[in-house]
Design an enzyme around this catalytic site. Structure first.
Site, PDB file in Angstrom:
ATOM      1  CG  ASP A 139      -1.894   1.152   1.220  1.00 21.74           C
ATOM      2  OD1 ASP A 139      -3.031   0.950   0.764  1.00 21.74           O
ATOM      3  OD2 ASP A 139      -1.516   2.272   1.647  1.00 21.74           O
ATOM      4  CE1 TYR A 186       0.804   7.943   2.419  1.00 24.18           C
ATOM      5  CE2 TYR A 186       1.168   5.672   1.787  1.00 24.18           C
ATOM      6  CZ  TYR A 186       0.378   6.645   2.373  1.00 24.18           C
ATOM      7  OH  TYR A 186      -0.833   6.292   2.914  1.00 24.18           O
ATOM      8  CE  LYS A 212      -3.615   4.815   0.372  1.00 23.71           C
ATOM      9  NZ  LYS A 212      -2.207   4.574   0.765  1.00 23.71           N
ATOM     10  CG  HIS A 262      -4.271   9.877   0.011  1.00 25.24           C
ATOM     11  ND1 HIS A 262      -2.925   9.754  -0.226  1.00 25.24           N
ATOM     12  CD2 HIS A 262      -4.447   9.465   1.283  1.00 25.24           C
ATOM     13  CE1 HIS A 262      -2.335   9.290   0.860  1.00 25.24           C
ATOM     14  NE2 HIS A 262      -3.229   9.112   1.789  1.00 25.24           N
ATOM     15  CE  LYS A 272       7.438   2.640   8.918  1.00 28.35           C
ATOM     16  NZ  LYS A 272       8.084   3.042  10.184  1.00 28.35           N
ATOM     17  CB  SER A 273       7.341  -3.000  10.533  1.00 27.36           C
ATOM     18  OG  SER A 273       8.453  -3.017  11.407  1.00 27.36           O
ATOM     19  NE  ARG A 322       9.337  -2.800  14.977  1.00 34.59           N
ATOM     20  CZ  ARG A 322      10.593  -2.533  15.345  1.00 34.59           C
ATOM     21  NH1 ARG A 322      11.160  -3.239  16.318  1.00 34.59           N
ATOM     22  NH2 ARG A 322      11.282  -1.580  14.757  1.00 34.59           N
ATOM     23  CG  ASN A 350       3.463  -6.429  12.307  1.00 36.50           C
ATOM     24  OD1 ASN A 350       3.412  -6.684  13.506  1.00 36.50           O
ATOM     25  ND2 ASN A 350       3.892  -5.256  11.844  1.00 36.50           N
TER      26      ASN A 350
HETATM   27  P1  NDP Z   1       0.666   1.397  11.757  1.00 37.98           P
HETATM   28  O1  NDP Z   1      -0.554   1.314  12.638  1.00 37.98           O
HETATM   29  O2  NDP Z   1       0.897   0.350  10.744  1.00 37.98           O
HETATM   30  O3  NDP Z   1       1.923   1.488  12.740  1.00 37.98           O
HETATM   31  C1  NDP Z   1       3.240   1.654  12.280  1.00 37.98           C
HETATM   32  C2  NDP Z   1       4.121   1.973  13.503  1.00 37.98           C
HETATM   33  O4  NDP Z   1       4.070   0.899  14.442  1.00 37.98           O
HETATM   34  C3  NDP Z   1       5.568   2.193  13.152  1.00 37.98           C
HETATM   35  O5  NDP Z   1       6.068   3.170  14.040  1.00 37.98           O
HETATM   36  C4  NDP Z   1       6.202   0.834  13.443  1.00 37.98           C
HETATM   37  O6  NDP Z   1       7.538   1.011  13.858  1.00 37.98           O
HETATM   38  C5  NDP Z   1       5.371   0.327  14.596  1.00 37.98           C
HETATM   39  N1  NDP Z   1       5.203  -1.134  14.558  1.00 37.98           N
HETATM   40  C6  NDP Z   1       4.860  -1.889  13.490  1.00 37.98           C
HETATM   41  N2  NDP Z   1       4.745  -3.183  13.841  1.00 37.98           N
HETATM   42  C7  NDP Z   1       5.040  -3.247  15.162  1.00 37.98           C
HETATM   43  C8  NDP Z   1       5.102  -4.323  16.083  1.00 37.98           C
HETATM   44  N3  NDP Z   1       4.854  -5.570  15.734  1.00 37.98           N
HETATM   45  N4  NDP Z   1       5.439  -4.024  17.366  1.00 37.98           N
HETATM   46  C9  NDP Z   1       5.701  -2.747  17.747  1.00 37.98           C
HETATM   47  N5  NDP Z   1       5.650  -1.694  16.916  1.00 37.98           N
HETATM   48  C10 NDP Z   1       5.324  -1.942  15.630  1.00 37.98           C
HETATM   49  O7  NDP Z   1       0.654   2.859  11.113  1.00 37.98           O
HETATM   50  P2  NDP Z   1       0.713   3.481   9.660  1.00 37.98           P
HETATM   51  O8  NDP Z   1       0.261   4.877   9.841  1.00 37.98           O
HETATM   52  O9  NDP Z   1       1.988   3.243   8.990  1.00 37.98           O
HETATM   53  O10 NDP Z   1      -0.449   2.711   8.866  1.00 37.98           O
HETATM   54  C11 NDP Z   1      -0.217   1.588   8.033  1.00 37.98           C
HETATM   55  C12 NDP Z   1      -0.403   1.931   6.576  1.00 37.98           C
HETATM   56  O11 NDP Z   1      -1.700   2.493   6.357  1.00 37.98           O
HETATM   57  C13 NDP Z   1       0.537   3.044   6.071  1.00 37.98           C
HETATM   58  O12 NDP Z   1       1.860   2.598   5.894  1.00 37.98           O
HETATM   59  C14 NDP Z   1      -0.174   3.449   4.813  1.00 37.98           C
HETATM   60  O13 NDP Z   1       0.074   2.510   3.794  1.00 37.98           O
HETATM   61  C15 NDP Z   1      -1.635   3.402   5.256  1.00 37.98           C
HETATM   62  N6  NDP Z   1      -2.123   4.737   5.699  1.00 37.98           N
HETATM   63  C16 NDP Z   1      -3.104   5.331   4.936  1.00 37.98           C
HETATM   64  C17 NDP Z   1      -3.610   6.569   5.277  1.00 37.98           C
HETATM   65  C18 NDP Z   1      -4.666   7.191   4.439  1.00 37.98           C
HETATM   66  O14 NDP Z   1      -4.997   8.372   4.630  1.00 37.98           O
HETATM   67  N7  NDP Z   1      -5.254   6.473   3.499  1.00 37.98           N
HETATM   68  C19 NDP Z   1      -3.123   7.305   6.457  1.00 37.98           C
HETATM   69  C20 NDP Z   1      -2.115   6.573   7.231  1.00 37.98           C
HETATM   70  C21 NDP Z   1      -1.673   5.327   6.854  1.00 37.98           C
HETATM   71  P3  NDP Z   1       8.777   0.295  13.076  1.00 37.98           P
HETATM   72  O15 NDP Z   1       8.711   0.803  11.660  1.00 37.98           O
HETATM   73  O16 NDP Z   1       9.969   0.762  13.815  1.00 37.98           O
HETATM   74  O17 NDP Z   1       8.543  -1.194  13.181  1.00 37.98           O
END
Ligand code: NDP
Length: 277
Positions: A45, A50, A75, A108, A230-231, A236, A240
């Protein structure tokens, strides 16, 4: 581990679990995408906003997996609303990704005051009719925005990608989507980490011998939400991905859903009208 698919309203099947690349630096995106595909993810995604569509394409090509086997969502950015502008933005997205067809393209944000989501949607209907997008959908649409599309346009969106997590369960909008045959995609499924220290979720995680992130992602799967956490860490990414070998009980599901506080991490789509220069 086999990722289930969700059947969209046009007969297309989308992997229920994917990998999100929001806030991954473009310099790191190709490696992260390639690594995620190595873990087993087959759904990415991204978004023009981005700034990493090119690098997503590079990562897919570097993975060694055929691009035809990877679901790609992107998007239309907030400054590309309107029919002609959207067609140009769509062409650019395909060029940047290095593909001739995309699986899913979304609006978006609706930008109810500053944008033109109806004109934008009509452009997406065109690229869908041409077969250049296998499916088209929206993001951050409220029911009033979806009703306007139903009144003024033809194609029902395949998905509505909205913020959903245990502190923002969006029961009414998810039900509205389902009643209209629109699949719910949940963005920020773990609230960017904000729900991971919740004591209720910690308790359920301990009972199942799983992490709190795995429990929250499993809760989404059992609600039929499509997710793409996202990670930036391979560990992680794997964690996930390992959410299909256990099941939450109806009581667990109820305890997690009861954590709702209607608390957003992102903007409210009814009043968000930000258009970048
Ligand atoms: P997420 O809810 O996926 O959380 C990501 C955060 O959590 C990062 O800081 C990551 O850190 C941490 N994380 C991930 N997995 C773990 C784990 N197992 N344990 C602990 N911490 C963890 O947030 P996002 O905002 O990234 O949402 C996911 C996706 O949704 C985005 O990447 C995007 O594609 C989409 N999105 C769409 C939007 C829209 O308006 N349409 C708006 C926002 C997001 P680390 O990287 O260090 O692991």
């Amino acid at each position: 581990m086999t990722v289930p698919h969700v059947h969209l309203n046009n007969g297309v099947e989308i992997p229920q679990l994917g990998f999100g690349v929001f806030q991954i630096d473009p310099a790191d995106t190709a490696a992260a995408v390639s690594q995620a595909i190595g873990v087993g993810y087959r759904h990415i995604d991204t978004a023009e906003m981005y700034g990493n569509e090119k690098e997503v394409g590079e990562g897919i090509r570097a993975s060694g997996v055929d691009v035809a086997d990877i679901w790609i969502t992107s998007k239309i950015n907030n400054n590309r609303h309107g029919y002609d502008s959207t067609l140009a933005a769509f062409d650019q997205t395909l060029t940047d990704l290095g593909v001739e067809q995309i699986d899913l393209i979304l609006i978006h944000w609706p930008l109810p005051e500053a944008g033109d989501f109806v004109g934008t949607w009509k452009a997406l209907e065109k690229v869908y009719a041409e077969g250049r997008a296998r499916s088209i959908g929206v993001s951050n649409f409220q029911s009033n925005h979806l009703n306007r599309l139903a009144d003024e346009c033809t194609v029902v969106p395949a998905v509505n990608q909205i913020e959903v997590h245990p502190y923002l369960t969006q029961d009414a909008l998810r039900a509205f989507n389902a009643e209209h045959g629109i699949a719910t995609e949940a963005w920020s499924p773990i609230a960017q980490g904000g729900v991971l220290n919740d004591p209720v979720i910690k308790g359920i995680a301990a009972e199942h011998g799983k992490s709190t992130a795995q429990v929250v992602l499993r809760w989404h799967v059992q609600l039929d939400n499509i997710i793409f956490p996202k990670s930036s860490s391979a560990e992680r990414m794997r964690e996930n991905f390992e959410i299909f070998d256990f099941e939450l009980s109806p009581a667990d599901m109820g305890f997690i859903s009861a954590l709702n506080r209607d608390e957003r991490t992102g903007p409210d789509p009814d009043v968000f009208n930000y258009v970048p220069a």
